[in-house]
Design a protein around this motif. Structure first.
Motif, PDB file in Angstrom:
ATOM      1  N   ALA A   1       0.895  -1.185   0.006  1.00  0.00           N
ATOM      2  CA  ALA A   1       0.015  -0.091   0.084  1.00  0.00           C
ATOM      3  C   ALA A   1       0.783   1.223   0.126  1.00  0.00           C
ATOM      4  CB  ALA A   1      -0.905  -0.016   1.066  1.00  0.00           C
ATOM      5  N   THR A   2       0.081   2.237  -0.426  1.00  0.00           N
ATOM      6  CA  THR A   2       0.963   3.829  -0.319  1.00  0.00           C
ATOM      7  C   THR A   2      -0.170   4.718  -0.177  1.00  0.00           C
ATOM      8  OG1 THR A   2       2.580   4.952  -1.463  1.00  0.00           O
ATOM      9  CG2 THR A   2       0.831   4.133  -2.965  1.00  0.00           C
ATOM     10  N   GLY A   3       0.416   5.796  -0.016  1.00  0.00           N
ATOM     11  CA  GLY A   3      -0.700   7.146   0.017  1.00  0.00           C
ATOM     12  C   GLY A   3      -0.121   7.879  -1.027  1.00  0.00           C
ATOM     13  N   THR A   4      -0.819   8.947  -1.558  1.00  0.00           N
ATOM     14  CA  THR A   4      -0.260  10.016  -2.501  1.00  0.00           C
ATOM     15  C   THR A   4      -0.078  11.304  -2.136  1.00  0.00           C
ATOM     16  OG1 THR A   4      -2.699  10.275  -3.240  1.00  0.00           O
ATOM     17  CG2 THR A   4      -1.779   8.444  -4.252  1.00  0.00           C
ATOM     18  N   ASP A   5       0.177  11.373  -0.742  1.00  0.00           N
ATOM     19  CA  ASP A   5       0.485  12.671  -0.400  1.00  0.00           C
ATOM     20  C   ASP A   5      -0.474  13.659  -0.646  1.00  0.00           C
ATOM     21  OD1 ASP A   5       2.867  11.850   0.790  1.00  0.00           O
ATOM     22  OD2 ASP A   5       4.167  12.127  -0.805  1.00  0.00           O
ATOM     23  N   GLY A   6      -1.707  13.603  -0.618  1.00  0.00           N
ATOM     24  CA  GLY A   6      -2.687  14.650  -0.823  1.00  0.00           C
ATOM     25  C   GLY A   6      -3.064  14.611  -2.280  1.00  0.00           C
TER      26      GLY A   6
END
Length: 160
Positions: free
Chosen positions: A134-139
């Protein structure tokens, strides 16, 4: 040498209040869940399509249409198990699957071992054949703004 086939897939759903967040068969504590006809588990949905695609079979929407009330509230792990049983019945064995979730919050690292175990159980395979990351997209984008979540998956199968 046995034939190898690869399939890829993508799934995305809107995050909404009042629904549980289920990913890889695991209910995750969060204020929002994914909107959908079933439990909206994007990990299982993307894996279904990756496996079905590798075997050149119908997609998840054809096998489990959202217009069919039989699938309302269905556990996506059950859909994954059914999709895999069709692929296996067509003479394919699993090499590995990899699912990559894009979600700003919550962080999924604490849940990944349970997600891998649930997916491996649905596929009837060893844990070492299943990867969930998993990862986020920094907004950035709809996932970064917390509007939804997405999952990219790949499956490798071998002719038996």
């Amino acid at each position: 040498m046995a034939e190898l086939r690869v399939g890829t897939a993508f799934d995305a759903h809107r995050l909404v209040r009042g629904r549980p967040l289920v990913l890889g068969g695991v209910e995750i504590a969060h204020s929002h869940g994914l909107e959908g006809h079933s439990d909206a588990d994007i990990v299982c949905h993307a894996l279904c399509d990756a496996l079905l695609g590798a075997a050149c079979m119908d997609d998840i929407g054809t096998l489990f249409p959202s217009e069919d009330e039989r699938w309302r509230g269905a556990r996506s792990l059950d859909l994954l198990a059914e999709a895999w049983s069709r692929v296996a019945a067509a003479g394919w064995s699993l090499v590995n699957v990899d699912a990559f979730v894009v979600l700003q919050a919550p962080k999924l690292a604490p849940y990944r071992p349970a997600m891998r175990a649930c997916v491996a159980g649905a596929l009837g395979c060893e844990l070492e054949r299943v990867s969930v990351r998993a990862t986020g997209t920094d907004g950035l984008g709809f996932t970064g703004r917390g509007e939804g979540a997405a999952c990219q998956a790949v499956a490798l199968i071998r002719g038996t």
